[in-house]
Motif scaffolding. Structure first.
Motif, PDB file in Angstrom:
ATOM      1  N   SER A  97      -9.146 -31.534   0.288  1.00 29.50           N
ATOM      2  CA  SER A  97      -9.023 -32.802   1.002  1.00 29.50           C
ATOM      3  C   SER A  97      -9.361 -32.643   2.479  1.00 29.50           C
ATOM      4  N   VAL A  98      -9.715 -33.751   3.101  1.00 27.49           N
ATOM      5  CA  VAL A  98      -9.985 -33.756   4.536  1.00 27.49           C
ATOM      6  C   VAL A  98      -8.680 -33.727   5.323  1.00 27.49           C
ATOM      7  N   ALA A  99      -7.732 -34.611   4.982  1.00 24.36           N
ATOM      8  CA  ALA A  99      -6.454 -34.661   5.696  1.00 24.36           C
ATOM      9  C   ALA A  99      -5.606 -33.445   5.327  1.00 24.36           C
ATOM     10  N   GLN A 100      -5.026 -32.823   6.332  1.00 25.33           N
ATOM     11  CA  GLN A 100      -4.256 -31.610   6.106  1.00 25.33           C
ATOM     12  C   GLN A 100      -2.849 -31.940   5.594  1.00 25.33           C
ATOM     13  N   THR A 101      -2.458 -31.298   4.517  1.00 23.18           N
ATOM     14  CA  THR A 101      -1.088 -31.388   4.011  1.00 23.18           C
ATOM     15  C   THR A 101      -0.593 -29.977   3.702  1.00 23.18           C
ATOM     16  N   ARG A 102      -1.073 -29.400   2.599  1.00 25.72           N
ATOM     17  CA  ARG A 102      -0.654 -28.040   2.226  1.00 25.72           C
ATOM     18  C   ARG A 102      -1.019 -27.029   3.303  1.00 25.72           C
ATOM     19  N   SER A 103      -2.188 -27.172   3.897  1.00 21.57           N
ATOM     20  CA  SER A 103      -2.608 -26.218   4.929  1.00 21.57           C
ATOM     21  C   SER A 103      -1.679 -26.293   6.127  1.00 21.57           C
ATOM     22  N   PHE A 104      -1.402 -27.507   6.607  1.00 19.99           N
ATOM     23  CA  PHE A 104      -0.535 -27.671   7.775  1.00 19.99           C
ATOM     24  C   PHE A 104       0.826 -27.045   7.520  1.00 19.99           C
ATOM     25  N   ALA A 105       1.422 -27.385   6.382  1.00 21.11           N
ATOM     26  CA  ALA A 105       2.765 -26.888   6.093  1.00 21.11           C
ATOM     27  C   ALA A 105       2.786 -25.371   5.982  1.00 21.11           C
ATOM     28  N   SER A 106       1.775 -24.794   5.347  1.00 25.32           N
ATOM     29  CA  SER A 106       1.751 -23.330   5.205  1.00 25.32           C
ATOM     30  C   SER A 106       1.600 -22.661   6.559  1.00 25.32           C
ATOM     31  N   LEU A 107       0.775 -23.215   7.418  1.00 26.06           N
ATOM     32  CA  LEU A 107       0.598 -22.646   8.755  1.00 26.06           C
ATOM     33  C   LEU A 107       1.849 -22.836   9.603  1.00 26.06           C
ATOM     34  N   TYR A 108       2.568 -23.953   9.389  1.00 19.91           N
ATOM     35  CA  TYR A 108       3.798 -24.145  10.145  1.00 19.91           C
ATOM     36  C   TYR A 108       4.882 -23.159   9.705  1.00 19.91           C
TER      37      TYR A 108
END
Length: 342
Positions: free
Chosen positions: A148-159
Motif C-alpha cells: 500500500s501507499v499509506a503507511q500502516t504496518r511499516s510505521f508501527a514496526s518502525l515506531y
C-alpha cells in the motif's frame, strides 16, 4: 482486485512486524550501544511525511526517558536549512524512512555525513536501499514492508524499533523486556477494536476529525490524522490536548469527531477537554490503558505501549475509505516513494 485488500492485510498482520522489530533491535544492541552512549550533545530524529511524525513521537519519548536533548526535524529542512536544526556540537542523527530511498532523507544524511556532524542510525523496512548503507547502524524491519501507499504496518514496526532504541539509550532494560508482550496484546486489540473503529469510520454524517495527543502521543496523533487525510479525503487535524481549546474548538459542531489518545499521567486534564468537546456537540472517541472507549488492558508501562494507539485508528481510516467508495491502497495523488531532483 478488492479495494483495500493490501491495507487490510497490512493492518491486521502488523503484530508479526512488531515482533520482527523487537528481534532486530535485540540483535543490534551491541552495535547501537556506543552510538547511544550519551556523548552526543543533541539527538535529532528525521523523516518525511509519516516518518517525520514518527520522529516527533520518538524524539519526545527519547528525551523523556533519557533526559537528553532530542528533537524532530523534517528531512527537507535538515537538508535545506541545517543551521536551524543542528548545533555546533556533535549530533546523533536517527533517520527514518520506510523505503530507505526517500530523496530528502537520503540527501540530508549524505550532507550530514559529509560535514562530519556525528554518527547515524537508520530505521527502515528495506535494507537494500541507500539509507541503510549510509548509517553506522541500521535497523531493517523487513516484516514491515508494504504494498500500500499509506503507511500502516511499516510505521508501527518502525515506531516499535524507535521505542526500543529510546529505552536502550535510557538504560531501561526492564521496559525493553516488557515490550516482548506487545505483539500478543496488539493481536487482541485488533479483534477488540474492529467494531468501534468501523462504527465511527463509517459514520459519514461526520465531516471533520480532530486527533488529540500530548507528549510522545502528539506525533502519533499527527500520524493517524494523516491516515484519515490520505485514505479518506476527510478534513482532519492533530492537536495537543490543551492547545485544542485555544481556537480550534471553534470548529466543533455536530458533524465533528474528536479522538483522544489518553495518557496515564495527564488523563484527568485530557478527559476534561474531551468532555468539553462533547458538550459542544462532538462525537468523542478515546483510547487508553483503561477507562476508555477502547482499552489496551496491557499491564505495560506507558513508555513501552505507545504503538497500541495505532491499529484501531488505522482501521477507522480503512473502514471510512471503503464507506466513501475509495481505495485505501491507492490514495489520491500519492506514491509510495518520493524521489525529487535534489
Amino acid at each position: 482486485m478488492t479495494q483495500g485488500i493490501h491495507t487490510q492485510q497490512e493492518i491486521w498482520s502488523q503484530p508479526a512486524a512488531w515482533q520482527d522489530a523487537l528481534a532486530v533491535h535485540r540483535r543490534s544492541q551491541a552495535a547501537l550501544a556506543p552510538l547511544l552512549a550519551g556523548q552526543h550533545m543533541q539527538t535529532v530524529f528525521t523523516g518525511c511525511g509519516s516518518t517525520y511524525y514518527l520522529a516527533l513521537a520518538a524524539a519526545a519519548l527519547f528525551q523523556e526517558q533519557t533526559g537528553r536533548s532530542a528533537r524532530a526535524v523534517p528531512a527537507g529542512e535538515l537538508l535545506l536549512n541545517p543551521a536551524t536544526a543542528l548545533t555546533a556540537d556533535k549530533t546523533l542523527l536517527v533517520a527514518v524512512s520506510r523505503s530507505g530511498a526517500t530523496s530528502e532523507t537520503v540527501r540530508a544524511v549524505e550532507q550530514f555525513r559529509q560535514q562530519a556532524r556525528g554518527p547515524v542510525i537508520a530505521l527502515t523496512n528495506y535494507g537494500d536501499q541507500p539509507l541503510a548503507g549510509l548509517a553506522d547502524a541500521a535497523l531493517v524491519i523487513a516484516a514491515g514492508q508494504e504494498e500500500s501507499v499509506a503507511q500502516t504496518r511499516s510505521f508501527a514496526s518502525l515506531y516499535v524499533a524507535a521505542t526500543a532504541l529510546a529505552l536502550q539509550a535510557a538504560g531501561r532494560s526492564d521496559l525493553l523486556g516488557a515490550m516482548a508482550q506487545i505483539p500478543a496484546r496488539g493481536a487482541a486489540l485488533l479483534e477488540q477494536g474492529a467494531a468501534p473503529a468501523r462504527a465511527l469510520g463509517e459514520n459519514l454524517a461526520l465531516d471533520r476529525f480532530y486527533f488529540l495527543g500530548s507528549g510522545a502521543r502528539y506525533g502519533l496523533a499527527c500520524e493517524v490524522n494523516l491516515k484519515m487525510k490520505e485514505m479518506t479525503l476527510t478534513h482532519s487535524e492533530p492537536f495537543h490536548f490543551l492547545e485544542f481549546r485555544h481556537g480550534p474548538q471553534s470548529m466543533v459542531n455536530g458533524q465533528t469527531a474528536v479522538v483522544g489518545l489518553l495518557s496515564a499521567a495527564s488523563a484527568s486534564h485530557e478527559r476534561q477537554v474531551l468532555a468539553e468537546m462533547a458538550a459542544l456537540g462532538a462525537t468523542v472517541f478515546d483510547l487508553a490503558e483503561e477507562g476508555a472507549r477502547v482499552t489496551f488492558a496491557s499491564g505495560l508501562p506507558e513508555a513501552a505501549r505507545g504503538v497500541l494507539y495505532l491499529p484501531v485508528l488505522q482501521m477507522m481510516a480503512y473502514y471510512r475509505a471503503l464507506a466513501k467508495g475509495l481505495d485505501p491502497d491507492r490514495p489520491n495523488n500519492l506514491t509510495a516513494v518520493i524521489k525529487l531532483a535534489l
